[in-house]
Scaffold this active site. Structure first.
Site, PDB file in Angstrom:
ATOM      1  N   ASP A   1     -14.283  26.724  14.370  1.00 43.49           N
ATOM      2  CA  ASP A   1     -13.773  25.348  14.394  1.00 43.49           C
ATOM      3  C   ASP A   1     -13.818  24.784  15.826  1.00 43.49           C
ATOM      4  OD1 ASP A   1     -12.015  23.153  13.147  1.00 43.49           O
ATOM      5  OD2 ASP A   1     -10.756  23.859  14.792  1.00 43.49           O
TER       6      ASP A   1
ATOM      7  N   PHE B   1     -11.117  13.518  -1.592  1.00 41.64           N
ATOM      8  CA  PHE B   1      -9.773  12.947  -1.733  1.00 41.64           C
ATOM      9  C   PHE B   1      -8.721  14.045  -1.661  1.00 41.64           C
ATOM     10  CE2 PHE B   1      -6.598   9.910  -3.446  1.00 41.64           C
ATOM     11  CZ  PHE B   1      -6.928   8.822  -2.654  1.00 41.64           C
TER      12      PHE B   1
ATOM     13  N   LYS C   1     -16.213  21.718  17.531  1.00 42.01           N
ATOM     14  CA  LYS C   1     -15.652  20.601  18.301  1.00 42.01           C
ATOM     15  C   LYS C   1     -16.291  20.515  19.688  1.00 42.01           C
ATOM     16  CE  LYS C   1     -11.322  20.668  15.750  1.00 42.01           C
ATOM     17  NZ  LYS C   1      -9.995  21.299  15.662  1.00 42.01           N
TER      18      LYS C   1
ATOM     19  N   VAL D   1     -12.433  15.666  16.024  1.00 40.73           N
ATOM     20  CA  VAL D   1     -12.003  16.538  17.121  1.00 40.73           C
ATOM     21  C   VAL D   1     -10.565  16.239  17.482  1.00 40.73           C
ATOM     22  CG1 VAL D   1     -12.386  17.224  19.523  1.00 40.73           C
ATOM     23  CG2 VAL D   1     -14.329  16.610  18.094  1.00 40.73           C
TER      24      VAL D   1
ATOM     25  N   LYS E   1     -16.471  17.867  10.524  1.00 36.14           N
ATOM     26  CA  LYS E   1     -17.162  18.364  11.730  1.00 36.14           C
ATOM     27  C   LYS E   1     -18.589  18.847  11.473  1.00 36.14           C
ATOM     28  CE  LYS E   1     -13.481  20.880  12.002  1.00 36.14           C
ATOM     29  NZ  LYS E   1     -12.291  20.186  11.568  1.00 36.14           N
TER      30      LYS E   1
HETATM   31  N1  LIG Z   1      -6.544  18.526   7.284  1.00 38.87           N
HETATM   32  C1  LIG Z   1      -6.573  18.171   8.556  1.00 38.87           C
HETATM   33  O1  LIG Z   1      -5.541  18.126   9.222  1.00 38.87           O
HETATM   34  C2  LIG Z   1      -7.878  17.828   9.212  1.00 38.87           C
HETATM   35  C3  LIG Z   1      -7.885  17.405  10.558  1.00 38.87           C
HETATM   36  C4  LIG Z   1      -9.097  17.016  11.168  1.00 38.87           C
HETATM   37  C5  LIG Z   1     -10.263  17.087  10.434  1.00 38.87           C
HETATM   38  N2  LIG Z   1     -10.241  17.550   9.141  1.00 38.87           N
HETATM   39  C6  LIG Z   1     -11.501  17.571   8.399  1.00 38.87           C
HETATM   40  O2  LIG Z   1     -11.436  16.574   7.392  1.00 38.87           O
HETATM   41  C7  LIG Z   1     -12.110  16.995   6.219  1.00 38.87           C
HETATM   42  C8  LIG Z   1     -11.154  16.952   5.041  1.00 38.87           C
HETATM   43  O3  LIG Z   1     -10.077  17.841   5.270  1.00 38.87           O
HETATM   44  P1  LIG Z   1      -8.923  18.026   4.193  1.00 38.87           P
HETATM   45  O4  LIG Z   1      -7.853  18.821   4.843  1.00 38.87           O
HETATM   46  O5  LIG Z   1      -8.586  16.726   3.574  1.00 38.87           O
HETATM   47  O6  LIG Z   1      -9.662  18.934   3.106  1.00 38.87           O
HETATM   48  P2  LIG Z   1      -9.279  19.131   1.599  1.00 38.87           P
HETATM   49  O7  LIG Z   1      -7.824  18.861   1.384  1.00 38.87           O
HETATM   50  O8  LIG Z   1      -9.837  20.434   1.163  1.00 38.87           O
HETATM   51  O9  LIG Z   1     -10.083  17.957   0.861  1.00 38.87           O
HETATM   52  C9  LIG Z   1     -11.463  17.941   0.710  1.00 38.87           C
HETATM   53  C10 LIG Z   1     -11.831  16.956  -0.379  1.00 38.87           C
HETATM   54  O10 LIG Z   1     -13.242  16.925  -0.486  1.00 38.87           O
HETATM   55  C11 LIG Z   1     -13.578  16.988  -1.859  1.00 38.87           C
HETATM   56  N3  LIG Z   1     -14.910  17.539  -2.076  1.00 38.87           N
HETATM   57  C12 LIG Z   1     -15.321  18.840  -2.045  1.00 38.87           C
HETATM   58  N4  LIG Z   1     -16.638  18.919  -2.344  1.00 38.87           N
HETATM   59  C13 LIG Z   1     -17.048  17.650  -2.593  1.00 38.87           C
HETATM   60  C14 LIG Z   1     -18.271  17.068  -2.991  1.00 38.87           C
HETATM   61  N5  LIG Z   1     -19.359  17.820  -3.154  1.00 38.87           N
HETATM   62  N6  LIG Z   1     -18.322  15.728  -3.138  1.00 38.87           N
HETATM   63  C15 LIG Z   1     -17.242  14.956  -2.960  1.00 38.87           C
HETATM   64  N7  LIG Z   1     -16.033  15.443  -2.598  1.00 38.87           N
HETATM   65  C16 LIG Z   1     -15.948  16.773  -2.418  1.00 38.87           C
HETATM   66  C17 LIG Z   1     -12.516  17.848  -2.482  1.00 38.87           C
HETATM   67  O11 LIG Z   1     -12.505  17.618  -3.877  1.00 38.87           O
HETATM   68  P3  LIG Z   1     -11.453  18.311  -4.878  1.00 38.87           P
HETATM   69  O12 LIG Z   1     -10.151  17.652  -4.553  1.00 38.87           O
HETATM   70  O13 LIG Z   1     -11.974  17.949  -6.201  1.00 38.87           O
HETATM   71  O14 LIG Z   1     -11.487  19.765  -4.567  1.00 38.87           O
HETATM   72  C18 LIG Z   1     -11.295  17.326  -1.745  1.00 38.87           C
HETATM   73  O15 LIG Z   1     -10.792  16.195  -2.410  1.00 38.87           O
HETATM   74  C19 LIG Z   1     -12.662  18.386   6.523  1.00 38.87           C
HETATM   75  O16 LIG Z   1     -13.987  18.268   6.925  1.00 38.87           O
HETATM   76  C20 LIG Z   1     -11.784  18.866   7.662  1.00 38.87           C
HETATM   77  O17 LIG Z   1     -12.451  19.783   8.502  1.00 38.87           O
HETATM   78  C21 LIG Z   1      -9.075  17.900   8.527  1.00 38.87           C
END
Ligand SMILES: NC(=O)c1ccc[n+]([C@@H]2O[C@H](COP(=O)([O-])OP(=O)(O)OC[C@H]3O[C@@H](n4cnc5c(N)ncnc54)[C@H](OP(=O)(O)O)[C@@H]3O)[C@@H](O)[C@H]2O)c1
Lengths: 331, 167
Positions: A215, A8, A219, A146, A119
């Site tokens: 990264d 989240f 992809k 991606v 990914k």
């Molecule tokens: N951000 C982007 O623009 C973007 C774009 C494309 C793809 N992605 C991909 O989407 C995913 C999420 O990105 P994000 O930017 O949202 O990352 P983020 O802000 O770091 O959020 C990751 C979430 O996963 C939770 N988490 C970590 N370990 C966990 C576990 N063992 N069990 C359950 N939840 C866990 C974290 O919990 P806590 O909050 O408690 O730390 C956090 O809420 C990643 O794989 C990223 O590569 C991101």
């Protein structure tokens, strides 16, 4: 459809909010979409129809989305809980793909659809995941993994379904593109341009995944499986990054009327991520943080798509398109 | 080696001559890129036609010429050029001038390299140098040979390779 959100952070909150704001769209499709659970690294919440605004507010104010502790055995929880779609937004890990890999497999094995932005599991275990989805008669969707809002996977798999896709070249990491462009435009050394990207929130504090091409290579591996039908993983991609690009290199490229861009390439037996000299005016010479993919097909010829590669709403938009596709397929 | 050829032909002013002139190009494996038919230009009672085509080698081109002679197609003028492909490589890192000389010698010994230009920069005080190698080759296979040459070299000597993105 009942959804469970794993992770989240930025993306998890983004998709929760979008589910909240798109209720009239789901109504028009004759489908009710409700969030029946969400968890982060330490907490869990479940209920019949959780309010996305409440979840986001709670996460922002307390740092936890739920008031219960996350179960010791999350995999069993996912298998047993009553929901239809897992929205996996947990962090990408390119060494072992966890925790996403276990979460996704648990959902697929227990007959639930999966939409993921993560990914790691796709880049390392694509064929295992696809086989699990097929064996259980459920869908695995991953447009957001991606290029964020750049609709490359669904475009290729649906709109270009009858084409032979011969090759793909793309800018798959907005952070690298931003850095290379700043080096060229302002004559900045690499590390200064990187710091600027970090200050603006484009690059992580640990930018290794971006600048070393990890990264982009993840992809490339996903695209090779998803749209070229290959059976490959991240380690099959030949990779070099941009941290050794100097101001001199950028200047010499400019004398040749070219820019340096980190390009992911699939085609001609090649799976590669490498800095390349791109002639100015070529679609892949763009600056900024956009992602772009240039594909060559046998009938349509050259097709170029671009879009914002990252960001809360952009990534949520891609996950929403997957959600709609699952609803439509159900009809 | 791919040749691009532009010829001025003179055809008898009777039906079917154009097809008869173009047919040997395709049947010998050539690739027609353009035909300009000058109905109004008559030369000794013959009609002028300008044809551009590609042939994979000199012998193929000569087979086409022989065929034209048999079919009484007059060839008034021939322009032929070898098709070349641009190459662009940028090398970045600890590249000594001796290494650059050795790279240049290596390139010169590769078949079908038509031209090479090397630009080499970097302060004498810094270990990081940049070299830009541009030029042309006359065969598509050579592009792959050069990619392999640079890839091996940069792996062995541990500097960064930036290849050109061909259009
Ligand atoms: N951000 C982007 O623009 C973007 C774009 C494309 C793809 N992605 C991909 O989407 C995913 C999420 O990105 P994000 O930017 O949202 O990352 P983020 O802000 O770091 O959020 C990751 C979430 O996963 C939770 N988490 C970590 N370990 C966990 C576990 N063992 N069990 C359950 N939840 C866990 C974290 O919990 P806590 O909050 O408690 O730390 C956090 O809420 C990643 O794989 C990223 O590569 C991101």
């Amino acid at each position: 459809m009942k959804v469970l959100i794993a992770g989240f952070g930025t993306v998890g909150q983004g998709i929760a909010e979008v589910i909240g704001t798109r209720q009239s769209l789901f109504d028009a499709m004759g489908e009710k979409v409700s969030i029946v659970g969400a968890f982060d690294s330490s907490s869990l919440i479940y209920g019949d129809n959780l309010d996305p605004k409440y979840l986001v507010e709670k996460k922002k104010t307390t740092g936890k989305v739920g008031d219960k502790e996350i179960p010791d055995d999350v995999a069993s929880y996912i298998e047993e809980a009553d929901f239809d779609i897992l929205l996996d937004t947990t962090p990408t890990n390119i060494d072992h793909a966890e925790p996403g890999l276990t979460y996704i497999l648990s959902a697929l094995h227990s007959g639930k659809h999966v939409i993921t932005s993560n990914k790691g599991p796709l880049a390392l275990k694509f064929s295992t995941l696809s086989a699990a989805a097929d064996a259980n008669g459920v869908q695995l969707k991953y447009e957001a993994s991606v290029g964020g809002a750049m609709p490359i996977i669904n475009l290729s798999k649906q709109l270009l379904a009858g084409e032979n896709i011969i090759s793909l070249r793309g800018i798959l990491n907005g952070t690298c593109n931003f850095i290379l462009n700043r080096m060229k435009e302002e004559g900045l050394p690499f590390y200064q341009a990187l710091r600027e990207a970090q200050d603006l929130g484009y690059a992580e504090t640990d930018p290794t995944y971006d600048i070393d091409g990890v990264d982009s290579a993840a992809k490339v591996a996903i695209l090779a499986n998803a749209i070229f039908g290959m059976d490959v993983n991240y380690y099959d991609v030949v990779r070099s990054g941009i941290r050794n690009i100097t101001e001199d290199a950028i200047a010499l490229a400019a004398e040749e009327n070219s820019v340096i861009r980190l390009i992911g390439e699939i085609g001609g037996g090649k799976l590669e991520v490498a800095p390349r000299l791109v002639p100015m005016g070529h679609p892949l010479s763009i600056g900024g943080t956009q992602n772009m993919a240039n594909i060559i097909t046998d009938l349509a010829g050259e097709i170029t798509v671009s879009g914002r590669g990252a960001g809360k709403n952009e990534t949520a938009s891609a996950m929403l398109s997957d959600l709609i596709s699952i609803i439509r397929n159900k009809e | 080696m791919k040749m691009k050829i532009n010829v001025d032909l003179r055809l008898k002013d009777v039906p079917g001559q154009l097809v008869s002139a173009l047919d040997p190009i395709s049947s010998c494996g050539g690739n027609i890129r353009g035909v300009v038919h000058h109905h109004d230009v008559k030369d000794g009672g013959r009609i002028a036609v300008n044809v551009t085509f590609e042939a994979s080698s000199d012998p193929v081109f000569h087979r086409i010429l022989d065929e034209w002679e048999k079919r009484d197609v007059e060839v008034a003028k021939i322009n032929s050029f070898i098709e070349t492909y641009p190459i662009r490589y940028l090398l970045v890192g600890d590249i000594s001038s001796a290494e650059m000389e050795s790279v240049t010698r290596g390139l010169e010994s590769i078949e079908n390299v038509v031209s090479i230009d090397v630009r080499y920069t970097g302060a004498a005080t810094s270990s990081s140098h940049t070299a830009l190698i541009t030029g042309t080759v006359s065969s598509q296979d050579t592009l792959k040979t050069l990619d392999d040459f640079f890839y091996e070299r940069t792996q062995k000597k541990n500097y960064l390779l930036v290849r050109g993105l061909e259009l």
